[in-house]
Motif scaffolding. Structure first.
Motif, PDB file in Angstrom:
ATOM      1  N   ILE A 136       0.843  -1.187   0.000  1.00  0.00           N
ATOM      2  CA  ILE A 136       0.000   0.000   0.000  1.00  0.00           C
ATOM      3  C   ILE A 136       0.879   1.238   0.000  1.00  0.00           C
ATOM      4  O   ILE A 136       1.762   1.409   0.829  1.00  0.00           O
ATOM      5  CB  ILE A 136      -0.955  -0.003   1.199  1.00  0.00           C
ATOM      6  CG1 ILE A 136      -1.896  -1.196   1.081  1.00  0.00           C
ATOM      7  CG2 ILE A 136      -1.733   1.292   1.266  1.00  0.00           C
ATOM      8  CD1 ILE A 136      -2.848  -1.360   2.216  1.00  0.00           C
ATOM      9  N   PRO A 191       0.911   5.604  -0.376  1.00  0.00           N
ATOM     10  CA  PRO A 191       0.015   6.704  -0.002  1.00  0.00           C
ATOM     11  C   PRO A 191      -0.722   7.290  -1.199  1.00  0.00           C
ATOM     12  O   PRO A 191      -0.237   7.278  -2.317  1.00  0.00           O
ATOM     13  CB  PRO A 191       0.962   7.726   0.623  1.00  0.00           C
ATOM     14  CG  PRO A 191       2.319   7.394   0.113  1.00  0.00           C
ATOM     15  CD  PRO A 191       2.323   5.922  -0.184  1.00  0.00           C
ATOM     16  N   VAL A 192      -1.900   7.809  -0.914  1.00  0.00           N
ATOM     17  CA  VAL A 192      -2.681   8.562  -1.882  1.00  0.00           C
ATOM     18  C   VAL A 192      -2.346  10.030  -1.621  1.00  0.00           C
ATOM     19  O   VAL A 192      -2.478  10.508  -0.499  1.00  0.00           O
ATOM     20  CB  VAL A 192      -4.190   8.316  -1.703  1.00  0.00           C
ATOM     21  CG1 VAL A 192      -4.995   9.209  -2.632  1.00  0.00           C
ATOM     22  CG2 VAL A 192      -4.519   6.847  -1.942  1.00  0.00           C
ATOM     23  N   ILE A 199      -1.667   7.885  -6.926  1.00  0.00           N
ATOM     24  CA  ILE A 199      -1.093   6.764  -6.194  1.00  0.00           C
ATOM     25  C   ILE A 199      -0.102   6.059  -7.115  1.00  0.00           C
ATOM     26  O   ILE A 199      -0.329   5.961  -8.324  1.00  0.00           O
ATOM     27  CB  ILE A 199      -2.196   5.791  -5.697  1.00  0.00           C
ATOM     28  CG1 ILE A 199      -1.614   4.748  -4.734  1.00  0.00           C
ATOM     29  CG2 ILE A 199      -2.931   5.134  -6.858  1.00  0.00           C
ATOM     30  CD1 ILE A 199      -2.685   3.980  -3.962  1.00  0.00           C
ATOM     31  N   LYS A 257     -10.167   9.030  -2.244  1.00  0.00           N
ATOM     32  CA  LYS A 257      -8.996   8.500  -1.528  1.00  0.00           C
ATOM     33  C   LYS A 257      -9.239   7.072  -1.045  1.00  0.00           C
ATOM     34  O   LYS A 257      -8.370   6.208  -1.193  1.00  0.00           O
ATOM     35  CB  LYS A 257      -8.633   9.415  -0.357  1.00  0.00           C
ATOM     36  CG  LYS A 257      -8.102  10.770  -0.816  1.00  0.00           C
ATOM     37  CD  LYS A 257      -7.567  11.602   0.334  1.00  0.00           C
ATOM     38  CE  LYS A 257      -8.672  12.228   1.117  1.00  0.00           C
ATOM     39  NZ  LYS A 257      -8.205  13.205   2.116  1.00  0.00           N
ATOM     40  N   ARG A 289      -7.167   3.688  -2.093  1.00  0.00           N
ATOM     41  CA  ARG A 289      -6.543   2.859  -1.036  1.00  0.00           C
ATOM     42  C   ARG A 289      -7.070   1.426  -1.078  1.00  0.00           C
ATOM     43  O   ARG A 289      -6.314   0.477  -0.921  1.00  0.00           O
ATOM     44  CB  ARG A 289      -6.821   3.468   0.343  1.00  0.00           C
ATOM     45  CG  ARG A 289      -5.992   4.654   0.663  1.00  0.00           C
ATOM     46  CD  ARG A 289      -6.196   5.069   2.128  1.00  0.00           C
ATOM     47  NE  ARG A 289      -5.798   6.435   2.296  1.00  0.00           N
ATOM     48  CZ  ARG A 289      -6.606   7.454   2.532  1.00  0.00           C
ATOM     49  NH1 ARG A 289      -7.897   7.276   2.688  1.00  0.00           N
ATOM     50  NH2 ARG A 289      -6.131   8.679   2.643  1.00  0.00           N
ATOM     51  N   ARG A 290      -8.385   1.284  -1.275  1.00  0.00           N
ATOM     52  CA  ARG A 290      -8.991  -0.047  -1.320  1.00  0.00           C
ATOM     53  C   ARG A 290      -8.453  -0.843  -2.515  1.00  0.00           C
ATOM     54  O   ARG A 290      -8.127  -2.025  -2.383  1.00  0.00           O
ATOM     55  CB  ARG A 290     -10.509   0.090  -1.406  1.00  0.00           C
ATOM     56  CG  ARG A 290     -11.236  -1.203  -1.643  1.00  0.00           C
ATOM     57  CD  ARG A 290     -11.247  -2.093  -0.439  1.00  0.00           C
ATOM     58  NE  ARG A 290     -12.109  -3.224  -0.741  1.00  0.00           N
ATOM     59  CZ  ARG A 290     -12.021  -4.386  -0.162  1.00  0.00           C
ATOM     60  NH1 ARG A 290     -11.151  -4.584   0.807  1.00  0.00           N
ATOM     61  NH2 ARG A 290     -12.814  -5.361  -0.505  1.00  0.00           N
ATOM     62  N   SER A 332      -5.066  -2.006  -1.637  1.00  0.00           N
ATOM     63  CA  SER A 332      -5.035  -3.061  -0.615  1.00  0.00           C
ATOM     64  C   SER A 332      -5.516  -4.398  -1.165  1.00  0.00           C
ATOM     65  O   SER A 332      -5.036  -5.455  -0.747  1.00  0.00           O
ATOM     66  CB  SER A 332      -5.852  -2.665   0.613  1.00  0.00           C
ATOM     67  OG  SER A 332      -7.231  -2.671   0.332  1.00  0.00           O
TER      68      SER A 332
END
Length: 193
Positions: A5, A7-8, A34, A164, A168-169, A172
């Motif tokens: 992961i 960062p955004v 990202i 965001k 992120r999802r 992940s």
């Protein structure tokens, strides 16, 4: 295996993005970026379909609340837009109409009585070189009237959190690999499957 992961980061709308000049005037313009793993797909269509197919469940709940509120104002609801996905004459990704595609970008959006918006999923080489590809999701909104400006002022903070959280999802869960077909990764049937 999920991707590492990263960062955004909020960034300026890339000048090479079609949404940078989509409207003569904008009431909202933002972009979030990202870094993609080196083995991930760089196909913007694949990446867009993936992002929208793995969004956190709370985003669907938030859309249901939004639909219940805006339906009384005669605005397009997410449920209504989802029914349009079966229309083969207008290409769509998730609930969004496709306005254009290139090798590096897909532009989505919708036009309504209160406002028009465009989303860009742009995949470009990272800077400095050899740092991996950057995926940037940009949004521009042009309001037509007071209803549009009021609506935008209410949803803008939620919009930023949704963007965001969606990036992120996707990170992940693990970005689609360059060699993978999205049809094999998700239960959502993309137009190209």
């Amino acid at each position: 295996m999920p991707s590492k992961i990263t960062p955004v980061i909020q960034v300026a709308i890339p000048s090479q993005s079609a949404v940078a000049t989509a409207f003569k005037s904008v009431n909202l313009a933002d972009a979030f970026s990202i870094q993609l793993p080196s083995d991930s797909s760089i196909n913007p269509d694949v990446l867009a379909r993936f992002i929208f197919s793995v969004q956190p469940s709370w985003i669907g709940a938030l859309l249901n609340v939004r639909d219940a509120i805006v339906a009384g104002f005669g605005l397009k609801t997410a449920k209504h837009l989802a029914t349009l996905s079966g229309d083969a004459t207008v290409p769509r990704i998730s609930i969004f109409r496709v306005f254009g595609t290139t090798e590096t970008e897909v532009v989505l959006g919708e036009d309504d009585n209160h406002l028009d918006f465009r989303l860009s999923i742009l995949c470009m080489p990272g800077l400095p070189p050899n740092t991996g590809n950057q995926l940037t999701l940009s949004t521009v909104v042009h309001c037509h009237n007071l209803l549009g400006r009021t609506y935008l002022s209410v949803i803008a903070p939620f919009h930023r959190q949704v963007v965001k959280a969606s990036l992120r999802r996707a990170a992940s869960v693990g970005w689609p690999k360059a060699s993978e077909s999205l049809c094999n990764r998700t239960r959502v049937a993309p137009l190209s499957c």
